[in-house]
Design an enzyme around this catalytic site. Structure first.
Site, PDB file in Angstrom:
ATOM      1  CB  CYS A 112      27.529  34.813  -4.871  1.00 34.30           C
ATOM      2  SG  CYS A 112      27.601  36.291  -3.681  1.00 34.30           S
ATOM      3  CG  HIS A 252      30.666  32.607  -4.065  1.00 34.41           C
ATOM      4  ND1 HIS A 252      31.170  33.385  -4.697  1.00 34.41           N
ATOM      5  CD2 HIS A 252      30.315  33.138  -2.903  1.00 34.41           C
ATOM      6  CE1 HIS A 252      30.719  34.796  -4.159  1.00 34.41           C
ATOM      7  NE2 HIS A 252      30.106  34.240  -3.310  1.00 34.41           N
ATOM      8  CG  ASN A 282      31.677  37.577  -2.005  1.00 33.28           C
ATOM      9  OD1 ASN A 282      31.669  37.525  -3.133  1.00 33.28           O
ATOM     10  ND2 ASN A 282      30.655  37.250  -1.187  1.00 33.28           N
TER      11      ASN A 282
HETATM   12  O1  UT7 Z   1      28.563  35.793  -1.008  1.00 32.33           O
HETATM   13  C1  UT7 Z   1      27.151  34.985  -0.795  1.00 32.33           C
HETATM   14  C2  UT7 Z   1      26.912  35.246   0.452  1.00 32.33           C
HETATM   15  N1  UT7 Z   1      27.327  35.806   1.473  1.00 32.33           N
HETATM   16  C3  UT7 Z   1      27.873  35.082   2.255  1.00 32.33           C
HETATM   17  O2  UT7 Z   1      28.138  33.827   2.217  1.00 32.33           O
HETATM   18  C4  UT7 Z   1      28.423  35.934   3.688  1.00 32.33           C
HETATM   19  C5  UT7 Z   1      28.052  34.769   4.869  1.00 32.33           C
HETATM   20  N2  UT7 Z   1      28.307  35.588   6.011  1.00 32.33           N
HETATM   21  C6  UT7 Z   1      29.642  35.777   6.614  1.00 32.33           C
HETATM   22  O3  UT7 Z   1      30.578  35.444   5.910  1.00 32.33           O
HETATM   23  C7  UT7 Z   1      29.631  36.230   7.984  1.00 32.33           C
HETATM   24  O4  UT7 Z   1      28.558  36.275   8.741  1.00 32.33           O
HETATM   25  C8  UT7 Z   1      30.357  37.834   8.449  1.00 32.33           C
HETATM   26  C9  UT7 Z   1      31.843  37.580   7.651  1.00 32.33           C
HETATM   27  C10 UT7 Z   1      29.332  38.589   7.538  1.00 32.33           C
HETATM   28  C11 UT7 Z   1      30.400  37.904   9.572  1.00 32.33           C
HETATM   29  O5  UT7 Z   1      30.912  37.087  10.564  1.00 32.33           O
HETATM   30  P1  UT7 Z   1      30.304  36.538  11.654  1.00 32.33           P
HETATM   31  O6  UT7 Z   1      31.296  35.472  12.260  1.00 32.33           O
HETATM   32  O7  UT7 Z   1      29.084  35.660  11.433  1.00 32.33           O
HETATM   33  O8  UT7 Z   1      30.301  37.575  12.588  1.00 32.33           O
HETATM   34  P2  UT7 Z   1      28.737  38.249  13.385  1.00 32.33           P
HETATM   35  O9  UT7 Z   1      28.138  38.934  12.452  1.00 32.33           O
HETATM   36  O10 UT7 Z   1      28.106  37.226  14.224  1.00 32.33           O
HETATM   37  O11 UT7 Z   1      29.492  39.178  14.385  1.00 32.33           O
HETATM   38  C12 UT7 Z   1      30.487  38.978  15.373  1.00 32.33           C
HETATM   39  C13 UT7 Z   1      30.766  40.028  16.085  1.00 32.33           C
HETATM   40  C14 UT7 Z   1      29.491  41.048  16.388  1.00 32.33           C
HETATM   41  O12 UT7 Z   1      29.979  41.714  17.753  1.00 32.33           O
HETATM   42  P3  UT7 Z   1      29.262  41.238  19.040  1.00 32.33           P
HETATM   43  O13 UT7 Z   1      27.747  41.406  18.812  1.00 32.33           O
HETATM   44  O14 UT7 Z   1      29.639  39.746  19.207  1.00 32.33           O
HETATM   45  O15 UT7 Z   1      30.089  42.094  20.336  1.00 32.33           O
HETATM   46  C15 UT7 Z   1      29.806  42.133  15.371  1.00 32.33           C
HETATM   47  O16 UT7 Z   1      29.234  43.177  15.840  1.00 32.33           O
HETATM   48  O17 UT7 Z   1      31.742  40.815  15.273  1.00 32.33           O
HETATM   49  C16 UT7 Z   1      31.237  42.047  15.028  1.00 32.33           C
HETATM   50  N3  UT7 Z   1      31.642  42.533  13.816  1.00 32.33           N
HETATM   51  C17 UT7 Z   1      32.775  43.266  13.473  1.00 32.33           C
HETATM   52  N4  UT7 Z   1      33.801  43.499  14.261  1.00 32.33           N
HETATM   53  C18 UT7 Z   1      34.786  44.028  13.676  1.00 32.33           C
HETATM   54  C19 UT7 Z   1      30.917  42.588  12.754  1.00 32.33           C
HETATM   55  N5  UT7 Z   1      31.460  43.073  11.745  1.00 32.33           N
HETATM   56  C20 UT7 Z   1      32.924  43.422  12.048  1.00 32.33           C
HETATM   57  C21 UT7 Z   1      34.014  44.020  11.561  1.00 32.33           C
HETATM   58  N6  UT7 Z   1      34.875  44.173  12.499  1.00 32.33           N
HETATM   59  N7  UT7 Z   1      33.919  44.227  10.319  1.00 32.33           N
END
Ligand code: UT7
Length: 328
Positions: A112, A252, A282
């Protein structure tokens, strides 16, 4: 001598995938995607469309906008994590497609942060006086490495790209400063495990879905928030500037919450931050040049304005770049 941007261009494939489409594909919902990432839609290539096709379209637009002929181009740099082929640079394919027979070029893999890395490389080449100009492209076909059964990654990414023409500048207009970082200890948190020399393609790598993006989202998020904010503030500090001096901040576009944290750290009002993640998701190396072209098209940059770019991505890689805008 400085290097300045004399034209910008972008390419987004026609096909659009909405959050509601994704609801039918994986266990997710529009509300979760919008509130956790800020994304509503993303564009995807059609079958047979690759990164070099997007890059060729972008390069042709740059030639048209500047009235240059393909033979005038000295250098082509392509930031991408999704080259058409493992061997044979996408820059070479674009060079051939546009007929830039006097140009040489290569690809830059910095995920990225790729566009800022490529801008730094192009800037130094042009500043050296050895090359009059450089086409710098950031483009990714993320759909070629995304697992559309994995809700952790498939909702975030999209396809697209953009680019600029860099040319020599002998006044105060141009790329003023940059800060770039790499920390390879982060490689484990965001990568495509197979298909390279570590794990060449095999029946096992395919069965284990190792050719797709694997991301520890939470860890990447924490590093991204800290490092993109720090590197944005740091470049302002070392140039004795504050957020008030900036006309526009183009970060980004990985997650709306990461962008908000970086803008806050620089003391930037919301109207000084370009956000289009809602439309495109992204697009990896594509996000910054796409946003830059939109900023130019909507007259958000005038001659003399200060522009800040910042990115964070896989590797880990991150960086910022300060630009005094010209009349592109
Ligand atoms: O481009 C450069 C590199 N990439 C980034 O900068 C991305 C950085 N990371 C992020 O943007 C975020 O971590 C994500 C958008 C990928 C995920 O968001 P989060 O707020 O960190 O969510 P999480 O992974 O902590 O998940 C929270 C909950 C989980 O459920 P439980 O365990 O709390 O019951 C996940 O299973 O949300 C769940 N979850 C979803 N639910 C619905 C994860 N993905 C999804 C989804 N839809 N697509």
């Amino acid at each position: 001598m400085k290097a300045k941007v004399t034209a910008t261009a972008r390419y987004l494939p026609e096909r659009v995938l909405t959050n509601f489409d994704l609801e039918k594909m994986v266990d997710t919902n529009n509300e979760w995607i919008r509130s956790r990432t800020g994304i509503e839609t993303r564009h995807l290539v059609s079958e047979g469309e690759a990164t070099s096709d997007m890059g060729t379209n972008i390069a042709m637009q740059l030639l048209e906008k500047t009235g240059k002929s393909p033979e005038d181009i000295d250098l082509i740099l392509v930031a991408t994590s999704t080259p058409d082929y493992l061997v044979c640079a996408t820059a070479a394919l674009i060079q051939n497609n546009i007929g830039a027979k006097n140009a040489w070029g290569f690809d830059i893999a910095a995920a990225c942060s790729g566009f800022i890395y490529a801008m730094e490389t192009g800037t130094k080449m042009v500043e050296s006086g050895r090359y009059k100009n450089a086409i710098v492209i950031g483009a990714d076909t993320m759909s070629s490495i995304i697992d559309y059964t994995d809700r952790n990654t498939c909702v975030i990414f999209g396809d697209g790209g953009g680019g600029v023409l860099l040319e020599q500048s002998d006044d105060e207009i141009g790329i003023l400063d940059s800060i770039l970082h790499t920390d390879g200890s982060g490689s484990q948190y965001l990568n495509v495990p197979a298909g390279g020399s570590a794990h060449p393609a095999s029946k096992d790598t395919i069965e284990n879905r190792m050719h797709y993006v694997h991301q520890d989202g939470k860890t990447v998020f924490k590093f991204a928030v800290k490092n993109m904010a720090d590197v944005s503030k740091q470049i302002l500090d070392q140039n004795n500037l504050t957020g008030d001096d900036l006309k526009l901040f183009i970060p980004h576009q990985a997650n709306r919450r990461i962008i908000d944290a970086a803008a806050k750290r620089c003391g930037l009002a919301e109207d000084k931050v370009l956000i289009n993640i809602n439309k495109y998701g992204n697009t990896t190396a594509g996000t910054i040049p796409i946003a830059l072209d939109e900023a130019v098209e909507t007259n958000r940059l005038q001659k003399g304005d200060l522009l800040l770019l910042a990115a964070f991505g896989g590797g880990f890689t991150w960086g910022s770049m300060l630009i005094r805008w010209g009349d592109a």
